[in-house]
Design a protein around this motif. Sequence first.
Motif, short mmCIF file in Angstrom:
data_model
loop_
_atom_site.label_atom_id
_atom_site.label_comp_id
_atom_site.label_asym_id
_atom_site.label_seq_id
_atom_site.Cartn_x
_atom_site.Cartn_y
_atom_site.Cartn_z
N SER A 103 0.84 -1.19 0.06
CA SER A 103 0.01 -0.08 0.03
C SER A 103 0.95 1.25 -0.03
N ARG B 39 -6.04 4.87 -9.61
CA ARG B 39 -6.30 3.91 -8.97
C ARG B 39 -7.52 3.11 -8.81
N HIS C 178 -13.99 2.39 1.78
CA HIS C 178 -13.15 2.89 0.74
C HIS C 178 -12.44 3.92 1.15
N LEU C 179 -12.87 5.19 1.89
CA LEU C 179 -12.34 6.30 1.95
C LEU C 179 -11.52 6.05 3.07
N GLN D 102 -8.35 3.56 1.75
CA GLN D 102 -7.58 4.25 0.76
C GLN D 102 -6.94 5.69 1.16
N ASP D 103 -7.85 6.48 1.62
CA ASP D 103 -7.41 7.95 1.84
C ASP D 103 -7.01 8.21 3.29
N GLY E 219 -5.88 5.62 4.74
CA GLY E 219 -4.79 4.76 4.41
C GLY E 219 -3.49 5.42 3.97
N SER E 220 -3.49 6.54 3.46
CA SER E 220 -2.24 7.15 2.71
C SER E 220 -1.35 7.44 4.02
N MET F 21 -2.84 0.99 4.44
CA MET F 21 -4.15 0.70 3.84
C MET F 21 -4.60 -0.48 4.78
#
Lengths: 400, 110
Positions: free
Chosen positions: A72, A362, B37-38, B41-42, B44-45, B49
């Motif tokens: 990731s 993505r 998802h948010l 993914q986000d 998770g930045s 993740m």
Amino acid sequence: MKAALHLLRLLAAVLLLSACAGTPLRESGSAVQLRGTGDLGLVIERASGQVTLVNTSIREAYARIGGLGDLSHASVVYSRDARYAYVFGRDGGLSKIDLLEARIVKRVMQSGNAIGGSISQDGRIVVAQNYTPGGIKAFDADTLELLSEVPAEYAPGKFSKVVGLADVPGNRFAYALFDGGEIWVSDFTDPKKPVTQRFPAGQQPYDGLVTPNGRHYLAGLFGEDGIAMLDLWQPEQGARKILEKYGRGEEKLPVFKMPHLRGWSMAAGRAWLPAIGRHEVLMADADTWRETGRVAVKGQPVFVMASPDGRQIWVNFAFPDNGWVQVIDTLSGKLVQTLQPGKAVLHMEFTPRGEAVWISARDDNRVLIYDTRTFRQLGSLPVEAPSGIFFTSRAARIGF
Amino acid sequence: MSIDSALLRLLTACCLVGLAGATAAEPSPARRQELIHLVRQDCGSCHGMTLQGGLGPALLPRTLADKPAEGLVATIVYGRPGTAMPPWQGFLAEEEARWIVGRLLEGFPK
């Protein structure tokens, strides 16, 4: 009996070998296909622990390799012969991939939480930068055997996350300590006994880069407006601040993703850098390091990347503006193009001489390929949740 | 550090007052998928993740267990000044942040 056992072992070895190899996406006609690695590369599939191997001349994927763990926040460096890719996974996995045979040749778990790595000037040492435990670790590039480590202990018992690792000439590596607020330079002339110099840098360096000639190391600061710069030719002068107070005391906009820095930010005699908490790209003269201007852009810049010829700067953005890509002309310092390549654009990579740029979207599960002159889309590849795109042209660059 | 935690407590208190009358509406199934998802993914930045942590701390049940849920909700909604944690109030409602915290505390869905 003995012969049968031997045969069985041989069979097992063959099976094992084929199990380790990646899945070729297309059967080749002949048993042995000779190919150079100069037009090859690798795309990270961040959610599935896979990488897709690609050819940038024919714009096709040629293999997919799985079993790489948590990718990731993965990054990749290449061996100097551009045959092997070293993939650094978020979970501390370090995998060595043979691009020609499309298989994993070696894999080690080197830490609990990693963020990337770099390879030495002589190509013999691969160094990983780690969040947990904070520090760097050096590995033999052939065998991935651990050679030495430098814990980022900036105060007694206090360890920092390491960011912005970059190789610099003299088998040294420069990096920054997010929690420690320092730039460190470790000399691996003796790979088993690295010697480290420390330089106070500023509050919360979030990433770093070394200029393409290997002279200046820049660490972007999150905790203050400015960038710490160390002249590696004159390290005794210490790190100094450039672009100080670029925020002019105004309140910062929220940053939903940390920008990334790499050595591609130098173009047309200037450094092009993301502002933190401002929707701007900052320009600094590469001789005086004074600000020469700024370009207003769509959102918080994440990657600010110069094309190989330095004529263009391509910028992508943090959430929620991550569907946009903008292009700055370096001669005029003005925006010349705004694109919407797809949902959640995470990364961009230029082909070795920059006629095309590959962009990962993505949430569209696609990599888009654009012509850098006409801005026309040249093609696209299906790739599952693509993030980083890494071409072998990185193998010959300082600071990668 | 102490300023941070004092601020957090203040924010938590403000948040609690604001929420006293609110009904705990569950997000719709479609919205839940968006929130998952948010987060993955986000968020998770920075948090990874798999939420094992990165530049930001891990968001796993065992690392969050000793933190009051409403403080976590306030952190999501208002961010944490002085740190890299931004406010997400432009993108989700408080009850959605509360739903996220609930899921984080029990192990976040894939």
